[in-house]
Design a protein around this motif. Structure first.
Motif, PDB file in Angstrom:
ATOM      1  N   ARG A 166       0.760  -1.348   0.373  1.00 43.37           N
ATOM      2  CA  ARG A 166       0.203   0.146  -0.340  1.00 43.37           C
ATOM      3  C   ARG A 166       0.866   1.325   0.231  1.00 43.37           C
ATOM      4  N   GLU A 167       1.672   0.840   0.915  1.00 39.63           N
ATOM      5  CA  GLU A 167       2.980   2.615   0.971  1.00 39.63           C
ATOM      6  C   GLU A 167       3.947   2.540  -0.816  1.00 39.63           C
ATOM      7  N   LEU A 168       3.825   1.846  -1.515  1.00 39.22           N
ATOM      8  CA  LEU A 168       4.075   1.711  -2.218  1.00 39.22           C
ATOM      9  C   LEU A 168       3.498   2.193  -3.557  1.00 39.22           C
ATOM     10  N   TYR A 169       2.879   1.803  -3.255  1.00 38.22           N
ATOM     11  CA  TYR A 169       1.014   1.308  -4.727  1.00 38.22           C
ATOM     12  C   TYR A 169       0.321   2.232  -4.625  1.00 38.22           C
ATOM     13  N   GLY A 170      -0.458   2.912  -2.953  1.00 39.81           N
ATOM     14  CA  GLY A 170      -0.911   3.943  -2.601  1.00 39.81           C
ATOM     15  C   GLY A 170      -2.635   2.863  -2.614  1.00 39.81           C
ATOM     16  N   GLN A 171      -2.166   1.887  -2.973  1.00 39.69           N
ATOM     17  CA  GLN A 171      -3.920   0.377  -3.059  1.00 39.69           C
ATOM     18  C   GLN A 171      -3.464  -0.672  -2.758  1.00 39.69           C
ATOM     19  N   GLU A 172      -3.906  -1.712  -2.055  1.00 44.39           N
ATOM     20  CA  GLU A 172      -3.723  -2.899  -2.376  1.00 44.39           C
ATOM     21  C   GLU A 172      -3.716  -4.137  -4.216  1.00 44.39           C
ATOM     22  N   PRO A 173      -3.176  -5.060  -3.398  1.00 42.00           N
ATOM     23  CA  PRO A 173      -3.055  -5.606  -5.986  1.00 42.00           C
ATOM     24  C   PRO A 173      -5.225  -6.042  -5.174  1.00 42.00           C
ATOM     25  N   GLU A 174      -5.069  -6.714  -4.248  1.00 39.78           N
ATOM     26  CA  GLU A 174      -6.794  -7.483  -4.374  1.00 39.78           C
ATOM     27  C   GLU A 174      -7.704  -7.314  -2.635  1.00 39.78           C
ATOM     28  N   VAL A 175      -8.097  -7.242  -3.710  1.00 39.61           N
ATOM     29  CA  VAL A 175      -8.655  -7.753  -1.058  1.00 39.61           C
ATOM     30  C   VAL A 175      -8.582  -9.475  -0.606  1.00 39.61           C
ATOM     31  N   VAL A 176      -8.333  -8.710   0.422  1.00 43.68           N
ATOM     32  CA  VAL A 176      -7.650 -11.247   0.924  1.00 43.68           C
ATOM     33  C   VAL A 176      -9.301 -11.222   1.600  1.00 43.68           C
ATOM     34  N   GLN A 177      -9.351 -12.245   1.416  1.00 45.25           N
ATOM     35  CA  GLN A 177     -10.506 -13.012   2.689  1.00 45.25           C
ATOM     36  C   GLN A 177     -10.117 -13.007   3.587  1.00 45.25           C
ATOM     37  N   PRO A 178     -10.668 -12.963   4.722  1.00 45.55           N
ATOM     38  CA  PRO A 178     -10.957 -13.240   6.493  1.00 45.55           C
ATOM     39  C   PRO A 178      -9.891 -15.055   5.724  1.00 45.55           C
ATOM     40  N   TYR A 179      -9.424 -15.189   7.157  1.00 49.86           N
ATOM     41  CA  TYR A 179      -8.363 -16.467   6.762  1.00 49.86           C
ATOM     42  C   TYR A 179      -8.457 -17.078   7.995  1.00 49.86           C
ATOM     43  N   ALA A 180      -8.494 -18.150   8.812  1.00 49.83           N
ATOM     44  CA  ALA A 180      -8.051 -18.535   9.981  1.00 49.83           C
ATOM     45  C   ALA A 180      -6.893 -19.077  10.101  1.00 49.83           C
ATOM     46  N   PRO A 181      -6.040 -18.781  11.482  1.00 49.70           N
ATOM     47  CA  PRO A 181      -4.715 -19.411  11.939  1.00 49.70           C
ATOM     48  C   PRO A 181      -3.833 -20.024  11.178  1.00 49.70           C
ATOM     49  N   ASP A 182      -5.152 -21.786  10.559  1.00 45.63           N
ATOM     50  CA  ASP A 182      -4.440 -22.759  10.553  1.00 45.63           C
ATOM     51  C   ASP A 182      -5.335 -22.832   8.475  1.00 45.63           C
ATOM     52  N   TRP A 183      -5.257 -21.702   8.137  1.00 41.56           N
ATOM     53  CA  TRP A 183      -5.521 -21.447   6.842  1.00 41.56           C
ATOM     54  C   TRP A 183      -4.799 -22.573   5.637  1.00 41.56           C
ATOM     55  N   ALA A 184      -3.124 -22.409   5.504  1.00 41.81           N
ATOM     56  CA  ALA A 184      -2.312 -22.715   4.963  1.00 41.81           C
ATOM     57  C   ALA A 184      -2.493 -24.603   4.794  1.00 41.81           C
ATOM     58  N   GLU A 185      -3.699 -25.003   6.134  1.00 39.58           N
ATOM     59  CA  GLU A 185      -2.524 -26.925   5.992  1.00 39.58           C
ATOM     60  C   GLU A 185      -4.519 -26.995   6.141  1.00 39.58           C
ATOM     61  N   ARG A 186      -5.409 -26.258   6.209  1.00 35.72           N
ATOM     62  CA  ARG A 186      -7.013 -26.337   5.714  1.00 35.72           C
ATOM     63  C   ARG A 186      -7.426 -26.303   4.350  1.00 35.72           C
ATOM     64  N   SER A 187      -6.220 -25.633   3.719  1.00 41.22           N
ATOM     65  CA  SER A 187      -7.361 -25.204   2.388  1.00 41.22           C
ATOM     66  C   SER A 187      -6.669 -26.040   1.148  1.00 41.22           C
ATOM     67  N   GLY A 188      -5.328 -27.024   1.890  1.00 37.30           N
ATOM     68  CA  GLY A 188      -5.360 -28.314   0.111  1.00 37.30           C
ATOM     69  C   GLY A 188      -4.160 -27.191  -0.681  1.00 37.30           C
ATOM     70  N   GLU A 189      -4.387 -26.387  -0.689  1.00 37.35           N
ATOM     71  CA  GLU A 189      -3.924 -25.770  -1.978  1.00 37.35           C
ATOM     72  C   GLU A 189      -2.515 -24.113  -1.181  1.00 37.35           C
ATOM     73  N   ASP A 190      -1.585 -24.425  -1.896  1.00 38.50           N
ATOM     74  CA  ASP A 190      -0.317 -23.737  -1.890  1.00 38.50           C
ATOM     75  C   ASP A 190      -1.143 -22.018  -2.312  1.00 38.50           C
ATOM     76  N   ARG A 191      -2.166 -21.784  -1.246  1.00 40.76           N
ATOM     77  CA  ARG A 191      -2.430 -20.232  -1.424  1.00 40.76           C
ATOM     78  C   ARG A 191      -1.504 -18.965  -1.766  1.00 40.76           C
ATOM     79  N   LEU A 192      -0.665 -19.059  -0.878  1.00 43.62           N
ATOM     80  CA  LEU A 192       0.733 -18.169  -0.883  1.00 43.62           C
ATOM     81  C   LEU A 192       1.357 -18.245  -1.922  1.00 43.62           C
ATOM     82  N   MET A 193       2.399 -19.437  -2.279  1.00 52.29           N
ATOM     83  CA  MET A 193       2.865 -19.438  -3.557  1.00 52.29           C
ATOM     84  C   MET A 193       2.212 -18.661  -4.685  1.00 52.29           C
TER      85      MET A 193
END
Length: 147
Positions: free
Chosen positions: A42-69
């Protein structure tokens, strides 16, 4: 400051001391590792590139996808070889080779990175062997958008 990477590191350093807050992305108030990256973006470009949906602390384990990658490739482009990493680059980490990436930070030099440390705050940490071997991807912030 001599280049975009230096500016990114300086912005990230301004977040140091921000308390850890799951899903937070407000400097001085609270953020998690994703929130730190969102805030610097945000500081670099003025706004975020996309809306980030709420996520649980164990989002990476539960999703079955490598969402961060996936987000890294989508927003920053192809990953770079670790040998090409330079200050200001995004680092993505996975705890084990068979797990999804779940942590992010900003390279602050050849031996340190800045990240939101769970149950603590945004800190500058040494990029010791135990962190270095967990790097799953290196991405460069899009330079064409940096003034």
């Amino acid at each position: 400051m001599t280049g975009p990477g230096d500016r990114i590191v300086a912005l990230a350093e301004n977040w140091i001391g921000t308390p850890y807050r799951h899903q937070g992305a407000v400097k001085g108030v609270g953020c998690d590792c994703i929130g730190l990256i969102r805030g610097v973006w945000r500081e670099l470009y003025g706004q975020e590139p996309e809306v980030v949906q709420p996520y649980a602390p164990d989002w990476a384990e539960r999703s079955g996808e490598d969402r961060l990658m996936q987000a890294g490739r989508r927003l920053f482009g192809p990953a770079l070889p670790l040998a090409e990493a330079r200050p200001g680059d995004l680092l993505l980490f996975r705890w084990r080779p068979d797990c999804a990436a779940k942590h992010a930070g900003i390279l602050a030099g050849s031996t340190h990175f800045i990240h939101a440390y769970e149950k603590a705050a945004v800190i500058r940490s040494a990029l010791v062997a135990s962190w270095r071997r967990r790097i799953a991807a290196v991405h460069r912030f899009p330079e064409t958008r940096i003034d």
